[in-house]
Design an enzyme around this catalytic site. Sequence first.
Site, mmCIF file in Angstrom:
data_model
loop_
_atom_site.group_PDB
_atom_site.id
_atom_site.type_symbol
_atom_site.label_atom_id
_atom_site.label_comp_id
_atom_site.label_asym_id
_atom_site.label_seq_id
_atom_site.Cartn_x
_atom_site.Cartn_y
_atom_site.Cartn_z
ATOM 1 N N MET A 1 0.042 1.268 5.245
ATOM 2 C CA MET A 1 -0.659 1.332 6.604
ATOM 3 C C MET A 1 -1.790 0.714 6.629
ATOM 4 S SD MET A 1 -2.437 4.967 7.548
ATOM 5 C CE MET A 1 -3.417 5.257 9.232
ATOM 6 N N SER B 1 0.746 -1.098 0.107
ATOM 7 C CA SER B 1 0.094 0.021 -0.001
ATOM 8 C C SER B 1 0.837 1.221 0.066
ATOM 9 C CB SER B 1 -1.147 -0.126 1.211
ATOM 10 O OG SER B 1 -1.884 1.263 1.074
ATOM 11 N N THR B 2 0.639 2.018 0.897
ATOM 12 C CA THR B 2 1.725 3.360 1.126
ATOM 13 C C THR B 2 2.940 3.077 0.785
ATOM 14 O OG1 THR B 2 0.023 4.171 2.608
ATOM 15 C CG2 THR B 2 1.921 5.584 2.284
ATOM 16 N N ASP C 1 -4.409 -4.575 6.437
ATOM 17 C CA ASP C 1 -4.825 -5.349 5.272
ATOM 18 C C ASP C 1 -3.843 -6.608 4.718
ATOM 19 O OD1 ASP C 1 -6.450 -6.400 3.107
ATOM 20 O OD2 ASP C 1 -5.850 -4.973 1.650
ATOM 21 N N HIS D 1 -2.721 -1.212 -3.195
ATOM 22 C CA HIS D 1 -3.849 -0.217 -3.183
ATOM 23 C C HIS D 1 -3.694 1.089 -4.294
ATOM 24 C CE1 HIS D 1 -4.142 -2.037 1.354
ATOM 25 N NE2 HIS D 1 -4.675 -2.665 0.197
#
Length: 360
Positions: A299, A180-181, A302, A206
């Site tokens: 973050m 993600s991030t 998930d 993401h």
Amino acid sequence: MTGKIRVLIIDDSASVRQILSSILSADPDIEVMGVANDPFMAARKIREEIPDVITLDVEMPQMDGITFLRKLMSQHPIPVVMCSSLTEAGSETLMQALEAGAVDVILKPKIGAADHLAEAADRIRTAVKGAARARVGKLRASRLAEGGTTAKLTADAILPPPKIGAMAKTTEMVVCVGASTGGTEALRELLEALPANSPGIVIVQHMPERFTAAFAQRLNSLCEVEVKEAADGDPVLRGHVLIAPGDRHMLLERRGARYEVSIRSGPLVSRHRPSVDVLFRSAARSAGANAMGVIMTGMGDDGARGMNEMHQAGAYTVAQDEATSVVFGMPKEAIAHGGVDRIVPLDQIGREILAADRRR
């Protein structure tokens, strides 16, 4: 200091500034410290007070967002979340933004159906909170936990848990990756290090819809492995990488002696679509010990439950370490859930994949 995340919104559209302000101000952990309609006004506000996070439009008068971002990162690095309309051309530009140092990408919110606006609002708040935790230029302290307004569903919303008993190692290894991030650049570094004959890889990163296609094209131009945005029914092949399309879940399924991906709609899982938990659970169900799980910077949590399910099904699992993660959220949660076999720096994940392939 109130302890809130202070956000500066930069966008030439008054309506977008108003919607973003309303969305962010509705979160008790976020404070909109100001708005600006162009980078020059933003620069004046930053000189007066430094924000924790900036949301930045791409197309603006006087100076475009990419140019401003590059100047900002070279002079005073601040976590930036790029805000863009849903266009193919815009997705190419946002790839440049990520290369220039943007932490994340969000779509401009639009007034529409209540459920769509609620999903967009939750995604925007989560992106800002993730950016506040990001390491930009130097280490930043983790301050706030992920939050949101929508119900947080598990992978049960898409498919049932894996059956008891791991599948024997009988076929090619499939590598399942979640990020993600900070993941866009981390994935580039990982995939650039892999040779053309690497095992088949499926990835959930993401990102909003359409942007994943441009992201895959960019990676394909840089890597020896072939990279593409996944389509329903695509086979998982050695030397190939499939990236889940934005706004769709991706599942791994077995068809006879081979694996392929299924692309589905459905509710947000762990507040995301695509969801790493959905991919990992499907791998536990369909591949068992033939799979390898990798969870990278990001973050939230998930992928934590899904990685534990892969681990219990016999898969080898690896997490990116804290020192090399932009945000040590997803790997940390996966470790806490007990589903991680090994924790390694980013530059060693590729070696782990190749070593696991050789051990088969």
